[in-house]
Design an enzyme around this catalytic site. Structure first.
Site, PDB file in Angstrom:
ATOM      1  N   ARG A  30       0.820  -1.209   0.000  1.00 18.67           N
ATOM      2  CA  ARG A  30       0.000   0.000   0.000  1.00 18.67           C
ATOM      3  C   ARG A  30       0.859   1.266   0.000  1.00 18.67           C
ATOM      4  O   ARG A  30       0.449   2.311  -0.508  1.00 18.67           O
ATOM      5  CB  ARG A  30      -0.930  -0.002   1.213  1.00 18.67           C
ATOM      6  CG  ARG A  30      -2.013  -1.084   1.165  1.00 18.67           C
ATOM      7  CD  ARG A  30      -2.996  -0.919   2.307  1.00 18.67           C
ATOM      8  NE  ARG A  30      -4.002  -1.979   2.300  1.00 18.67           N
ATOM      9  CZ  ARG A  30      -3.992  -3.029   3.096  1.00 18.67           C
ATOM     10  NH1 ARG A  30      -2.997  -3.185   3.977  1.00 18.67           N
ATOM     11  NH2 ARG A  30      -4.937  -3.939   3.029  1.00 18.67           N
ATOM     12  N   ASN A  50      -5.307 -17.960  13.040  1.00 21.97           N
ATOM     13  CA  ASN A  50      -4.859 -18.946  14.037  1.00 21.97           C
ATOM     14  C   ASN A  50      -5.599 -18.804  15.362  1.00 21.97           C
ATOM     15  O   ASN A  50      -5.753 -19.790  16.088  1.00 21.97           O
ATOM     16  CB  ASN A  50      -3.344 -18.888  14.232  1.00 21.97           C
ATOM     17  CG  ASN A  50      -2.828 -17.497  14.469  1.00 21.97           C
ATOM     18  OD1 ASN A  50      -3.570 -16.526  14.451  1.00 21.97           O
ATOM     19  ND2 ASN A  50      -1.528 -17.385  14.693  1.00 21.97           N
ATOM     20  N   CYS A  51      -6.081 -17.604  15.687  1.00 20.04           N
ATOM     21  CA  CYS A  51      -6.837 -17.442  16.937  1.00 20.04           C
ATOM     22  C   CYS A  51      -8.213 -18.106  16.857  1.00 20.04           C
ATOM     23  O   CYS A  51      -8.860 -18.324  17.881  1.00 20.04           O
ATOM     24  CB  CYS A  51      -6.995 -15.963  17.276  1.00 20.04           C
ATOM     25  SG  CYS A  51      -5.424 -15.142  17.640  1.00 20.04           S
ATOM     26  N   ILE A 282      17.672  -5.691   8.852  1.00 22.05           N
ATOM     27  CA  ILE A 282      16.841  -6.830   9.238  1.00 22.05           C
ATOM     28  C   ILE A 282      15.916  -6.413  10.385  1.00 22.05           C
ATOM     29  O   ILE A 282      16.357  -5.818  11.367  1.00 22.05           O
ATOM     30  CB  ILE A 282      17.698  -8.038   9.651  1.00 22.05           C
ATOM     31  CG1 ILE A 282      18.644  -8.446   8.515  1.00 22.05           C
ATOM     32  CG2 ILE A 282      16.806  -9.214  10.055  1.00 22.05           C
ATOM     33  CD1 ILE A 282      19.565  -9.598   8.862  1.00 22.05           C
ATOM     34  N   GLY A 286       6.354  -9.827  15.808  1.00 22.01           N
ATOM     35  CA  GLY A 286       5.563 -10.958  16.277  1.00 22.01           C
ATOM     36  C   GLY A 286       6.139 -11.641  17.494  1.00 22.01           C
ATOM     37  O   GLY A 286       6.924 -11.060  18.256  1.00 22.01           O
TER      38      GLY A 286
END
Length: 560
Positions: A30, A50-51, A282, A286
């Site tokens: 975006r 995944n939740c 880098i 999460g």
């Protein structure tokens, strides 16, 4: 102040294609139509919910496809993102800015260059449970729920499952297996489920599990899995058709560690305020990346999907030169268990005591909305406050309707730096079916303000025994009927409406007053203090005391 990079990376490689990784990828597109974006995902699926996995097992989410938010083909069409599934990044070469990749479908190994790299590798389970003979699954991938669903389909009615670990995923697994008619044993290493909760706040969780006939094993671990059964450290063994491994996870930092990137004190990948690792090209986001704790500013691990998404977006912004420093993490969380909603933010009393940090506690038991409007549900609310600054250090709420709304208000107040007593002044939406003119958050603020001003003094449920040993008299100011229905042993019953006329009957010395939830106790304490008596109120009243004493054990008093 640290600055974000000034120029965008023209080729961005992302390792991990679920929450943080995919948020970074779509945000990058975006912001920059020209940047080349490659995402490597070791699994078969990307951008899945995944939740929601436990709720598919329980049949609440009926369609498997509803879990699959996007596909590699869809992401390519909409965002021009090159998504490569079943692809494992095996190493990073920081000097050449390349990653080595194994395509698990074809077995091909190859090298991929990058200008910027985002590690969204998530968390990993610890050591495997010992033994074999019973299928063992986690609840972290689509493959996991497919396997669990298949097992349940072929297992006759009355299937037996052992869930190992009583955290968020463990409780969700218990509830959803129960929905499927499974007999569940929950094995928890600690002395209460959902260990971030303080003991008195965990009592309703234990009661809900017992009410639904969950076989709860506390202070217990799995010692061995063998043919059709699970052996436990308490010497017992339970029959099992499946085991759900819901034990805690740790950051998957091996790839970063092997590349020579800095690992923080928590074991997570160390990052700065822009999600940059020790290599400026880098980034890490999460569950694998460290966060900054909002209460003490130290490195912390917070494995929440909301933060993963937010930090993925932050990394993309930084790569494109528009980044702003990430805010510290509050650890706001909520989970449902049968008819309960359990929510928390910030630090627990247990954690504050362990750190030797001074704190003040407020317990209340308000209703979800006006009690005269049908359907009001009671919640237990706990607020933790710095006694010197009136700063909100944390909160826990357990109840039915309205818990999620109140924890979000408290999380917002913490993020804004509001004092605890300022909660009384928040102008919150009110209609009888949604709240009360004095919202539960306002009520907590009133109690906090009374403590700050010295209008009242309180004592905690786990301090009561020592205070009585030291000579304090406990006075129950509830009605005679309430006292007869259940009381603290040794308490003198003197109803509040008779207290003014009979106060002279109370002997000299310290008095501890209590009611059911604390409000009448506050009135009694004000009355007696104005009569010159040394009086404190039992915070949260009988309801908090009974919850605490019914739980496994009270918190240990800190030497500090």
């Amino acid at each position: 102040m640290q600055k974000a990079p000034d120029a965008p990376g023209r080729r961005v490689v992302i390792v991990g294609g679920v929450a943080g990784g995919m948020s970074a990828a779509t945000r990058l597109r975006r912001l920059d139509e020209e940047v080349e974006i490659v995402v490597f995902e070791r699994g078969e699926y990307v951008s899945f919910a995944n939740c929601g996995l436990p709720y598919y097992v329980g049949g609440v989410i009926r369609e498997r496809e509803d879990l699959l938010l996007q596909t590699a083909e869809g992401l390519a069409a909409r965002f021009r993102i090159d998504v490569r599934t079943s692809s494992v990044v095996t190493s990073i070469d920081c000097s050449s800015r390349t990653v080595s990749v194994l395509d698990e479908t074809t077995g091909r190994r190859y090298s991929e260059p990058f200008d910027s790299l985002i590690l969204a590798v998530g968390a990993t389970s610890g050591a495997s449970l010992p033994g074999e003979g019973v299928p063992v699954r986690t609840l972290r991938t689509v493959d996991d729920v497919d396997a669990i669903d298949a097992l349940l389909d072929i297992t006759p009615t009355g299937a037996r499952a052992v869930v190992v670990g009583g955290g968020f995923i463990g409780l969700e697994a218990v509830e959803n297996l129960f929905r499927r008619g499974v007999n569940v044993t929950l094995v928890q290493r600690g002395d209460r489920p959902l260990s971030p909760l303080d003991p008195e706040m965990a009592a309703p969780v234990i009661e809900a599990l017992e009410l639904h006939e969950v076989d709860l094993r506390l202070n217990t671990t799995v010692t061995r899995i063998c043919a059709g059964r699970v052996e436990l450290s308490d010497g017992d063994a339970v029959e099992a058709d499946m085991v759900i491994d819901a034990r805690g996870v740790r950051p998957d930092a091996a790839l970063a560690m092997d590349a020579g990137l800095a690992i923080g004190p928590t074991g997570g990948i160390a990052v700065d305020a822009f999600q940059r690792t020790s290599d400026p090209f880098i980034y890490a986001v999460g569950d694998a990346a460290e966060k900054v704790d909002a209460v003490d500013g130290a490195a912390s691990l917070v494995t929440m999907a909301g933060l993963a998404n937010r930090h993925g977006r932050a990394a993309a912004d930084a790569i494109c030169g528009i980044g702003r420093p990430s805010r510290p993490a509050l650890g706001t969380a909520v989970v449902g268990l049968f008819d309960l909603t359990i929510a928390m933010v910030g630090w627990s009393e247990h954690r504050l005591r362990a750190a030797g940090r001074p704190h003040r506690v407020v317990h209340t038991h308000p209703a979800s909305h006006a009690t005269y409007y049908p359907g009001a549900e009671t919640m237990a609310m706990k607020l933790l406050i710095d006694p010197a600054s009136d700063e909100i250090l944390g909160a826990q709420i357990v109840g039915g309707a309205g818990v999620d709304k109140r924890i979000d208000v408290l999380a917002t107040a913490m993020a804004a730096g509001l004092e605890a007593s300022a909660l009384a002044e928040l102008e919150l939406a009110y209609a009888p079916q949604y709240g009360s003119a004095k919202d539960p958050v306002n009520l907590a603020g009133y109690v906090a303000g009374n403590l700050v001003s010295g209008t009242t003094r309180s004592i905690q449920w786990h301090e009561l025994e020592d205070a009585r040993t030291a000579g304090a008299l406990l006075v129950d100011v509830r009605s005679r009927g309430e006292h007869a229905a259940g009381s603290i042993p040794g308490a003198v019953n003197l109803p509040l409406d008779e207290l003014r006329a009979r106060a002279h009957e109370l002997p000299e010395g310290r008095i501890i007053v209590h009611c059911q939830v604390g409000q009448r106790g506050h009135t009694a304490a004000r009355l007696l203090s104005q009569l010159g008596r040394d009086v404190v109120n039992l915070d949260g009243g009988y309801a908090t005391w009974i919850a605490g004493t019914r739980t496994v054990r009270a918190p240990q008093m800190s030497a500090a």
